[in-house]
Design a protein around this motif. Structure first.
Motif, PDB file in Angstrom:
ATOM      1  N   GLY A   1       8.348  -3.703   9.038  1.00  0.00           N
ATOM      2  CA  GLY A   1       7.461  -2.547   8.899  1.00  0.00           C
ATOM      3  C   GLY A   1       6.618  -2.293  10.138  1.00  0.00           C
ATOM      4  N   LEU A   2       6.671  -3.197  11.106  1.00  0.00           N
ATOM      5  CA  LEU A   2       5.868  -3.011  12.323  1.00  0.00           C
ATOM      6  C   LEU A   2       6.741  -2.680  13.535  1.00  0.00           C
ATOM      7  CD1 LEU A   2       3.319  -6.002  11.952  1.00  0.00           C
ATOM      8  CD2 LEU A   2       3.165  -3.711  10.991  1.00  0.00           C
TER       9      LEU A   2
ATOM     10  N   SER B   1       4.427   6.705   7.269  1.00  0.00           N
ATOM     11  CA  SER B   1       3.289   6.290   8.101  1.00  0.00           C
ATOM     12  C   SER B   1       3.060   7.349   9.173  1.00  0.00           C
ATOM     13  CB  SER B   1       3.593   4.926   8.731  1.00  0.00           C
ATOM     14  OG  SER B   1       2.450   4.427   9.406  1.00  0.00           O
TER      15      SER B   1
ATOM     16  N   CYS C   1      -3.366  -4.704  10.043  1.00  0.00           N
ATOM     17  CA  CYS C   1      -2.148  -4.741  10.853  1.00  0.00           C
ATOM     18  C   CYS C   1      -1.672  -3.305  11.070  1.00  0.00           C
ATOM     19  CB  CYS C   1      -1.064  -5.585  10.188  1.00  0.00           C
ATOM     20  SG  CYS C   1      -0.431  -4.910   8.633  1.00  0.00           S
TER      21      CYS C   1
ATOM     22  N   SER D   1      -2.074  -5.969   3.117  1.00  0.00           N
ATOM     23  CA  SER D   1      -1.332  -4.743   2.797  1.00  0.00           C
ATOM     24  C   SER D   1      -0.213  -4.942   1.785  1.00  0.00           C
ATOM     25  CB  SER D   1      -0.790  -4.118   4.082  1.00  0.00           C
ATOM     26  OG  SER D   1      -0.084  -5.081   4.845  1.00  0.00           O
TER      27      SER D   1
ATOM     28  N   GLY E   1       1.628  -0.901  12.072  1.00  0.00           N
ATOM     29  CA  GLY E   1       3.001  -0.543  12.388  1.00  0.00           C
ATOM     30  C   GLY E   1       2.943   0.888  12.900  1.00  0.00           C
ATOM     31  N   GLY E   2       2.925   1.832  11.963  1.00  0.00           N
ATOM     32  CA  GLY E   2       2.614   3.220  12.309  1.00  0.00           C
ATOM     33  C   GLY E   2       1.133   3.486  12.139  1.00  0.00           C
ATOM     34  N   GLY E   3       0.447   2.573  11.442  1.00  0.00           N
ATOM     35  CA  GLY E   3      -1.009   2.634  11.365  1.00  0.00           C
ATOM     36  C   GLY E   3      -1.606   3.057  10.034  1.00  0.00           C
ATOM     37  N   SER E   4      -0.774   3.238   8.974  1.00  0.00           N
ATOM     38  CA  SER E   4      -1.338   3.867   7.782  1.00  0.00           C
ATOM     39  C   SER E   4      -2.242   2.954   6.957  1.00  0.00           C
ATOM     40  CB  SER E   4      -0.234   4.463   6.916  1.00  0.00           C
ATOM     41  OG  SER E   4       0.514   3.489   6.246  1.00  0.00           O
ATOM     42  N   ASN E   5      -1.858   1.676   6.777  1.00  0.00           N
ATOM     43  CA  ASN E   5      -2.744   0.827   5.951  1.00  0.00           C
ATOM     44  C   ASN E   5      -4.032   0.509   6.704  1.00  0.00           C
ATOM     45  OD1 ASN E   5      -3.023  -2.392   6.414  1.00  0.00           O
ATOM     46  ND2 ASN E   5      -1.093  -1.707   7.331  1.00  0.00           N
TER      47      ASN E   5
ATOM     48  N   HIS F   1       0.819  -1.222   0.000  1.00  0.00           N
ATOM     49  CA  HIS F   1       0.000   0.000   0.000  1.00  0.00           C
ATOM     50  C   HIS F   1       0.847   1.265   0.000  1.00  0.00           C
ATOM     51  CE1 HIS F   1       1.256  -0.515   4.136  1.00  0.00           C
ATOM     52  NE2 HIS F   1       0.951   0.749   4.357  1.00  0.00           N
ATOM     53  N   LYS F   2       2.149   1.176   0.269  1.00  0.00           N
ATOM     54  CA  LYS F   2       2.951   2.372   0.541  1.00  0.00           C
ATOM     55  C   LYS F   2       2.969   3.401  -0.613  1.00  0.00           C
ATOM     56  CE  LYS F   2       4.929   1.328   4.723  1.00  0.00           C
ATOM     57  NZ  LYS F   2       5.181  -0.095   4.848  1.00  0.00           N
TER      58      LYS F   2
ATOM     59  N   GLU G   1       4.232  -8.498   7.572  1.00  0.00           N
ATOM     60  CA  GLU G   1       3.383  -7.517   8.264  1.00  0.00           C
ATOM     61  C   GLU G   1       1.914  -7.880   8.071  1.00  0.00           C
ATOM     62  OE1 GLU G   1       5.743  -6.723   6.073  1.00  0.00           O
ATOM     63  OE2 GLU G   1       7.233  -5.544   7.177  1.00  0.00           O
TER      64      GLU G   1
ATOM     65  N   GLN H   1       9.862  -1.509   2.276  1.00  0.00           N
ATOM     66  CA  GLN H   1       8.640  -1.265   1.511  1.00  0.00           C
ATOM     67  C   GLN H   1       8.452   0.237   1.249  1.00  0.00           C
ATOM     68  OE1 GLN H   1       6.479  -3.332   0.206  1.00  0.00           O
ATOM     69  NE2 GLN H   1       6.206  -5.161   1.447  1.00  0.00           N
TER      70      GLN H   1
HETATM   71  C1  LIG Z   1       5.003  -0.793   6.050  1.00  0.00           C
HETATM   72  C2  LIG Z   1       4.051  -1.890   5.990  1.00  0.00           C
HETATM   73  C3  LIG Z   1       3.097  -2.088   7.020  1.00  0.00           C
HETATM   74  C4  LIG Z   1       3.068  -1.271   8.268  1.00  0.00           C
HETATM   75  O1  LIG Z   1       2.903   0.108   8.092  1.00  0.00           O
HETATM   76  P1  LIG Z   1       1.543   0.846   8.414  1.00  0.00           P
HETATM   77  O2  LIG Z   1       1.840   2.281   8.286  1.00  0.00           O
HETATM   78  O3  LIG Z   1       1.144   0.456   9.812  1.00  0.00           O
HETATM   79  O4  LIG Z   1       0.563   0.395   7.415  1.00  0.00           O
HETATM   80  C5  LIG Z   1       2.184  -3.106   6.861  1.00  0.00           C
HETATM   81  N1  LIG Z   1       2.189  -3.909   5.785  1.00  0.00           N
HETATM   82  C6  LIG Z   1       3.082  -3.760   4.796  1.00  0.00           C
HETATM   83  C7  LIG Z   1       3.038  -4.689   3.630  1.00  0.00           C
HETATM   84  C8  LIG Z   1       4.039  -2.746   4.860  1.00  0.00           C
HETATM   85  O5  LIG Z   1       4.913  -2.591   3.879  1.00  0.00           O
END
Ligand SMILES: *Cc1c(COP(=O)(O)O)cnc(C)c1O
Length: 454
Positions: free
Chosen positions: A338-339, A230, A263, A414, A265-269, A112-113, A385, A140
């Protein structure tokens, strides 16, 4: 009952606006504070790091923010992204639940990045910026920004967390293919990196340290801005294209989610999928249950404190109120790089405080087990992730089975795991350790949180 498995939108249905949840929140966000004065900061304070167009998105309370046409043009390379019904997984689990997943692995970078990398590169190029500096964990974000920079004529320098740099050489090759420079962090190229290496030459790195290095470079160079993959409001905003498309696709499937899983990590997806649905609920629609899944080794939402903290380890960033493990906390090495971030997006943290979402944590072995089960049923090999989201969705489906409930579950896949096969190999060889974080280090990191008068 429909047996359709794939829901596709037309190019003409590509969203024209992002959704800003700040317009619908029952309580406004706590202010962002200047680290020196502890007073709320204004847009000008962020100007050394970001172009004004992105800063204004960061603080906007408008519900809809237009997606510029050049950004939509790039998005059309892979968007709208497909939504799938996981019939085979449902069968394997024997659940009465219906499981849907939005698949973000169809982007050129495999996750998703790029949904935020593309607009960030566009707005920077528009402001006359020449170079972007950034951090990356698993690679990623670095590869997504490398691609985006190339498309809009920007140089990109990526500080990659050392453990991931060593574990994932192909991600680095991908960044270089797109024309970026990739440097393992902590590095000798910044004042902060040199200070960290002086203390511990074999430091595995962390996202907090890599962010400090990238921010330092942007702050010291006139032609360079910083890009974050993120956590920030404008990144979560850009990712809402995921949920906006998914809403249309759920309509096509004649279904609506009772539960949404992602899921974090920083929360964006997670926010990208969940916020448009949460907003729909806040405006009077049905409110699905929202579940954030995080790694047990870096559990900011389930074990962190909701407090003002720095976004980086060197304390160069402003203070934001978020769920945090403390900016000096270094999570143990695990494969979902990524988490591995000490904090959670302030917007998600705020939503958790408002009772709009739940959080759970799983170990990496629990998540790989789920990812393998998913790959064998559905064919797609998830990123490590994304395995956290898969685990969360499977847990919900098994709960539905126990309770005899035919709920509808929607989760975000994601990214794909094609660059993470060494992690799968280690899992199959029984070599994945579920390392617990150091409780003493966590206690120490939390006791070192900046003190901010209420
Ligand atoms: C970076 C990443 C995440 C975690 O980042 P968020 O900002 O929490 O989405 C999750 N899944 C994938 C595949 C990533 O590359």
């Amino acid at each position: 009952m429909s047996t359709q498995t794939k829901y596709l939108l037309q190019e003409s249905q590509l969203p024209k606006f992002w959704y800003n949840i700040q317009a619908d929140l029952p309580k406004p966000m706590p202010p962002v504070l200047h680290p020196g004065t502890l007073q709320p900061i204004g847009p000008d304070d962020l100007a050394p790091l970001f172009p004004m167009s992105l800063i204004l998105q960061e603080v906007s309370t408008e519900r809809e923010i237009e997606i510029p046409e050049p950004v939509r043009e790039v998005f059309r390379l892979w968007r709208p992204a497909p939504l799938f019904r996981a019939h085979r997984l449902e069968q394997v689990l024997g659940t009465p639940a219906r499981i849907f997943y939005k698949y973000e692995g169809v982007s050129p970078a495999g996750s998703h990045k790029p949904n935020s990398a593309i607009p960030q590169a566009f707005f920077n190029a528009q402001a006359g910026v020449k170079r972007l500096s950034t951090e990356t964990g698993a690679g990623q974000w670095g590869s997504s920004l490398a691609m985006a920079g190339q498309m809009f004529g920007l140089d990109v320098t990526v500080y990659q967390v050392r453990v991931s740099y060593d574990q994932k050489p192909y991600r680095r090759a991908l960044m270089e293919t797109y024309g970026a420079r990739c440097i393992p962090s902590p590095s000798n190229e910044t004042e902060y990196g040199r200070a960290v290496l002086a203390q511990r030459p074999d430091h595995p790195g962390s996202l907090g340290i890599a962010i400090s290095e990238a921010v330092e470079v942007a702050a010291k160079n006139e032609d360079t801005k910083y890009a974050l993959g993120s956590v920030l409001n404008h990144v979560l905003l850009h990712q809402t294209i995921i949920g906006l498309e998914a809403m249309e696709q759920m309509h096509m499937a004649d279904a609506w989610p009772d539960v949404i899983v992602g899921c974090t990590g920083g929360g964006s997806n997670f926010a990208g999928l969940a916020f448009p649905f949460i907003g729909h609920g806040l405006r009077g629609g049905a409110q699905p249950r929202i579940v954030a899944v995080e790694p047990a080794a870096c559990p900011s939402l389930t074990r962190g404190k909701y407090a003002y903290d720095f976004g980086d380890t060197a304390h160069l960033t402003p203070l934001t109120k978020m769920h945090t493990l403390g900016s000096t906390f270094t999570p143990p090495g695990f494969h979902a790089g990524g988490l591995r971030y000490h904090g959670m997006a302030p917007l998600i943290s705020h939503c958790k405080e408002l009772g709009l979402l739940d959080a759970v944590a799983y170990t990496q072995n629990q998540c790989f087990e789920a990812g393998v089960q998913f790959a064998r049923a559905e064919g797609i090999v998830p990123a490590p992730e994304a395995n956290h989201a898969v685990r969360g969705a499977i847990e919900e489906a098994l709960r539905c089975k126990r309770e005899g409930k035919a709920e509808t579950i929607l989760f975000n896949l994601s990214g794909h795991g094609h660059f993470d096969m060494s992690a799968y190999q280690a899992y199959f060889a029984g070599g994945l350790k579920d390392e617990h974080y150091d409780e003493n280090e966590l206690a120490q990191a939390l006791s070192g949180l900046p003190s901010v008068p209420a």
